[in-house]
Design a protein around this motif. Structure first.
Motif, PDB file in Angstrom:
ATOM      1  N   THR A  22       1.000  -0.713  -0.419  1.00  0.00           N
ATOM      2  CA  THR A  22       0.076   0.123  -0.228  1.00  0.00           C
ATOM      3  C   THR A  22       0.756   1.170  -0.106  1.00  0.00           C
ATOM      4  O   THR A  22       0.572   2.075  -0.845  1.00  0.00           O
ATOM      5  CB  THR A  22      -1.382   0.405   1.522  1.00  0.00           C
ATOM      6  OG1 THR A  22      -0.145  -0.001   2.535  1.00  0.00           O
ATOM      7  CG2 THR A  22      -1.671  -1.068   1.379  1.00  0.00           C
ATOM      8  N   LYS A  23       1.769   1.428   0.498  1.00  0.00           N
ATOM      9  CA  LYS A  23       2.959   2.361   0.793  1.00  0.00           C
ATOM     10  C   LYS A  23       3.517   2.791  -0.926  1.00  0.00           C
ATOM     11  O   LYS A  23       3.147   3.928  -1.123  1.00  0.00           O
ATOM     12  CB  LYS A  23       3.882   2.061   1.680  1.00  0.00           C
ATOM     13  CG  LYS A  23       3.698   2.070   3.548  1.00  0.00           C
ATOM     14  CD  LYS A  23       4.699   2.407   3.231  1.00  0.00           C
ATOM     15  CE  LYS A  23       4.424   2.388   5.750  1.00  0.00           C
ATOM     16  NZ  LYS A  23       6.124   1.967   6.037  1.00  0.00           N
ATOM     17  N   GLY A  30       0.661   9.131  -5.649  1.00  0.00           N
ATOM     18  CA  GLY A  30       1.114  10.649  -5.240  1.00  0.00           C
ATOM     19  C   GLY A  30       1.502  11.261  -7.089  1.00  0.00           C
ATOM     20  O   GLY A  30       1.727  12.746  -6.971  1.00  0.00           O
ATOM     21  N   ASP A  31       2.799  10.576  -7.420  1.00  0.00           N
ATOM     22  CA  ASP A  31       3.540  11.023  -8.324  1.00  0.00           C
ATOM     23  C   ASP A  31       2.882  10.860  -9.480  1.00  0.00           C
ATOM     24  O   ASP A  31       3.260  12.315 -10.190  1.00  0.00           O
ATOM     25  CB  ASP A  31       5.321  10.182  -8.394  1.00  0.00           C
ATOM     26  CG  ASP A  31       5.668   9.696  -7.269  1.00  0.00           C
ATOM     27  OD1 ASP A  31       5.857  10.425  -6.331  1.00  0.00           O
ATOM     28  OD2 ASP A  31       6.247   8.443  -7.306  1.00  0.00           O
ATOM     29  N   LEU A  32       2.172  10.285  -9.565  1.00  0.00           N
ATOM     30  CA  LEU A  32       1.158  10.011 -11.082  1.00  0.00           C
ATOM     31  C   LEU A  32       0.277  10.856 -11.226  1.00  0.00           C
ATOM     32  O   LEU A  32       0.070  12.448 -12.333  1.00  0.00           O
ATOM     33  CB  LEU A  32       0.179   9.066 -11.106  1.00  0.00           C
ATOM     34  CG  LEU A  32      -1.337   8.891 -12.645  1.00  0.00           C
ATOM     35  CD1 LEU A  32      -0.292   9.125 -13.308  1.00  0.00           C
ATOM     36  CD2 LEU A  32      -1.704   8.109 -12.017  1.00  0.00           C
ATOM     37  N   GLY A  33      -0.251  11.954 -10.346  1.00  0.00           N
ATOM     38  CA  GLY A  33      -1.639  13.140  -9.246  1.00  0.00           C
ATOM     39  C   GLY A  33      -0.933  14.386  -9.945  1.00  0.00           C
ATOM     40  O   GLY A  33      -0.843  15.371 -10.547  1.00  0.00           O
TER      41      GLY A  33
END
Length: 85
Positions: A22-23, A30-33
Motif C-alpha cells: 500500500t505504501k 501521488g507521483d502520478l497526481g
C-alpha cells in the motif's frame, strides 16, 4: 467477448496490492497526481503565453503603424515648409 467482470477486477486489485504494497501504491498515486497537475499547469501556461504573444504582436503592429504615420506627417510638414520658403 473480452469484458472483465467485477470479480476479476477485484482479484487483479488484490494481486497488485500484494505485489507492490500500500505504501508504494500511495507513492505511485501521488507521483502520478503530481505529474498530471504539472502537465495541466504547463498546458495552461502555454495557452497564456500564446495569448500574450498574440497581444504583443498586435501591439507591435499598432506601434509600427503609429510610428510610420508620425514619420509621414513629419515629412509632409517639412516638405510644406520648404514649399512655402
Amino acid at each position: 467477448m473480452f469484458g472483465i467482470s467485477p470479480i476479476q477486477l477485484v482479484i487483479i486489485l488484490v494481486i497488485v496490492v500484494l505485489l507492490f504494497g500500500t505504501k508504494k501504491l500511495r507513492g505511485m498515486g501521488g507521483d502520478l497526481g503530481g505529474a498530471l497537475k504539472g502537465f495541466k499547469k504547463a498546458m495552461s501556461d502555454d495557452d497564456k503565453d500564446k495569448e500574450k504573444d498574440a497581444d504583443f504582436a498586435a501591439n507591435e503592429k499598432v506601434e509600427n503603424k503609429a510610428n510610420e504615420s508620425a514619420d509621414n506627417t513629419v515629412q509632409q510638414t517639412k516638405s510644406e515648409q520648404k514649399e512655402h520658403n
